[in-house]
Design a protein around this motif. Structure first.
Motif, PDB file in Angstrom:
ATOM      1  N   ILE A  44       0.848  -1.194   0.000  1.00  0.00           N
ATOM      2  CA  ILE A  44       0.000   0.000   0.000  1.00  0.00           C
ATOM      3  C   ILE A  44       0.885   1.246   0.000  1.00  0.00           C
ATOM      4  O   ILE A  44       1.915   1.294   0.666  1.00  0.00           O
ATOM      5  CB  ILE A  44      -0.931  -0.013   1.236  1.00  0.00           C
ATOM      6  CG1 ILE A  44      -1.863  -1.218   1.146  1.00  0.00           C
ATOM      7  CG2 ILE A  44      -1.700   1.280   1.341  1.00  0.00           C
ATOM      8  CD1 ILE A  44      -2.738  -1.386   2.371  1.00  0.00           C
ATOM      9  N   CYS A  45       0.456   2.247  -0.736  1.00  0.00           N
ATOM     10  CA  CYS A  45       1.197   3.502  -0.850  1.00  0.00           C
ATOM     11  C   CYS A  45       1.179   4.246   0.488  1.00  0.00           C
ATOM     12  O   CYS A  45       0.111   4.475   1.056  1.00  0.00           O
ATOM     13  CB  CYS A  45       0.560   4.348  -1.951  1.00  0.00           C
ATOM     14  SG  CYS A  45       1.296   5.970  -2.153  1.00  0.00           S
ATOM     15  N   ASN A  46       2.347   4.623   0.961  1.00  0.00           N
ATOM     16  CA  ASN A  46       2.462   5.400   2.193  1.00  0.00           C
ATOM     17  C   ASN A  46       2.335   6.873   1.815  1.00  0.00           C
ATOM     18  O   ASN A  46       3.317   7.520   1.439  1.00  0.00           O
ATOM     19  CB  ASN A  46       3.796   5.105   2.873  1.00  0.00           C
ATOM     20  CG  ASN A  46       3.919   5.782   4.220  1.00  0.00           C
ATOM     21  OD1 ASN A  46       3.179   6.702   4.533  1.00  0.00           O
ATOM     22  ND2 ASN A  46       4.875   5.314   5.003  1.00  0.00           N
ATOM     23  N   GLU A  47       1.138   7.417   1.925  1.00  0.00           N
ATOM     24  CA  GLU A  47       0.866   8.775   1.450  1.00  0.00           C
ATOM     25  C   GLU A  47       1.592   9.831   2.270  1.00  0.00           C
ATOM     26  O   GLU A  47       2.007  10.860   1.737  1.00  0.00           O
ATOM     27  CB  GLU A  47      -0.641   9.026   1.445  1.00  0.00           C
ATOM     28  CG  GLU A  47      -1.367   8.164   0.430  1.00  0.00           C
ATOM     29  CD  GLU A  47      -2.865   8.375   0.435  1.00  0.00           C
ATOM     30  OE1 GLU A  47      -3.371   9.100   1.327  1.00  0.00           O
ATOM     31  OE2 GLU A  47      -3.533   7.829  -0.457  1.00  0.00           O
ATOM     32  N   GLY A  98       6.712   3.099  -3.319  1.00  0.00           N
ATOM     33  CA  GLY A  98       5.750   2.052  -3.640  1.00  0.00           C
ATOM     34  C   GLY A  98       4.429   2.615  -4.138  1.00  0.00           C
ATOM     35  O   GLY A  98       3.423   1.915  -4.154  1.00  0.00           O
ATOM     36  N   CYS A  99       4.448   3.871  -4.547  1.00  0.00           N
ATOM     37  CA  CYS A  99       3.239   4.515  -5.071  1.00  0.00           C
ATOM     38  C   CYS A  99       3.350   4.627  -6.589  1.00  0.00           C
ATOM     39  O   CYS A  99       4.440   4.658  -7.148  1.00  0.00           O
ATOM     40  CB  CYS A  99       3.077   5.910  -4.472  1.00  0.00           C
ATOM     41  SG  CYS A  99       2.997   5.939  -2.676  1.00  0.00           S
ATOM     42  N   TYR A 100       2.216   4.715  -7.224  1.00  0.00           N
ATOM     43  CA  TYR A 100       2.219   4.926  -8.668  1.00  0.00           C
ATOM     44  C   TYR A 100       2.489   6.387  -8.954  1.00  0.00           C
ATOM     45  O   TYR A 100       2.213   7.274  -8.138  1.00  0.00           O
ATOM     46  CB  TYR A 100       0.886   4.508  -9.282  1.00  0.00           C
ATOM     47  CG  TYR A 100       0.721   3.018  -9.330  1.00  0.00           C
ATOM     48  CD1 TYR A 100       1.297   2.287 -10.356  1.00  0.00           C
ATOM     49  CD2 TYR A 100       0.026   2.335  -8.344  1.00  0.00           C
ATOM     50  CE1 TYR A 100       1.182   0.923 -10.406  1.00  0.00           C
ATOM     51  CE2 TYR A 100      -0.099   0.964  -8.384  1.00  0.00           C
ATOM     52  CZ  TYR A 100       0.477   0.261  -9.414  1.00  0.00           C
ATOM     53  OH  TYR A 100       0.368  -1.086  -9.460  1.00  0.00           O
ATOM     54  N   TRP A 101       3.074   6.623 -10.119  1.00  0.00           N
ATOM     55  CA  TRP A 101       3.324   7.989 -10.543  1.00  0.00           C
ATOM     56  C   TRP A 101       2.821   8.126 -11.963  1.00  0.00           C
ATOM     57  O   TRP A 101       3.131   7.281 -12.802  1.00  0.00           O
ATOM     58  CB  TRP A 101       4.822   8.289 -10.515  1.00  0.00           C
ATOM     59  CG  TRP A 101       5.144   9.718 -10.760  1.00  0.00           C
ATOM     60  CD1 TRP A 101       5.264  10.694  -9.824  1.00  0.00           C
ATOM     61  CD2 TRP A 101       5.390  10.360 -12.011  1.00  0.00           C
ATOM     62  NE1 TRP A 101       5.570  11.881 -10.407  1.00  0.00           N
ATOM     63  CE2 TRP A 101       5.651  11.715 -11.755  1.00  0.00           C
ATOM     64  CE3 TRP A 101       5.398   9.928 -13.327  1.00  0.00           C
ATOM     65  CZ2 TRP A 101       5.919  12.628 -12.758  1.00  0.00           C
ATOM     66  CZ3 TRP A 101       5.663  10.835 -14.327  1.00  0.00           C
ATOM     67  CH2 TRP A 101       5.930  12.174 -14.044  1.00  0.00           C
TER      68      TRP A 101
END
Length: 165
Positions: A44-47, A98-101
């Motif tokens: 999961i993305c760590n915002e 680990g987030c999408y860009w």
């Protein structure tokens, strides 16, 4: 082989060669970046961490933009390197976390940066500029020559249908 047949064969081969060159320039399968872009992991993305990283990228961009005269902020040629570093920083940070860009958080941050630096850069009207004469000549002549070559090939083949059959 008579000279007309040989000329048509050479013209056909040149046409195939030019078509290959043009198609390879438009190919989206070639990767111009020598580094393999790492895809985000399944986690999961760590915002929160993402926003902190965006702040670091933004602070670097702001300090770089202090070196550019504010009158030149609307001319991309004066700060293209700094903007490229900022864009690369946001992309690499997002992927590393680990987030999408791009994603909505990064987009919102980039929009804030744009509002801060480039809010006065809109033009009242679009100024159209003609391409250089050499480019324009090539863009006009290539399709015309290829069209004429194809017409000549069809006419030549239809006249010689008795020999080719």
């Amino acid at each position: 082989m008579d000279t007309n047949t040989f000329t048509v064969l050479k013209l056909f081969l040149v046409g195939i060669f030019v078509n290959t060159l043009m198609a390879s320039g438009l190919s989206a399968t070639e990767n111009t970046n020598s580094q393999a872009i790492e895809r985000p992991r399944a986690e999961i993305c760590n915002e929160t961490l993402l926003l902190l990283e965006m702040e670091k990228c933004g602070e670097m961009f702001k300090s770089d933009m202090k070196q550019v005269d504010p009158q030149n902020w609307c001319n991309l040629t004066h700060f293209i390197r700094e903007y490229n570093y900022f864009s690369t920083c946001t992309e690499e940070s997002a992927v590393h976390i680990g987030c999408y860009w791009p994603n909505p958080l990064v987009e919102n941050y980039i929009i804030q940066i744009h509002k801060h630096f480039f809010s006065n850069c809109t033009l009242d009207r679009v100024i159209w500029v003609d391409p250089p004469d050499d480019t324009l000549t090539i863009l006009i002549l290539v399709p015309v020559v290829l069209t004429l070559a194809m017409i000549a090939l069809v006419v030549w083949c239809s006249k010689r249908s008795d020999i080719l059959a």
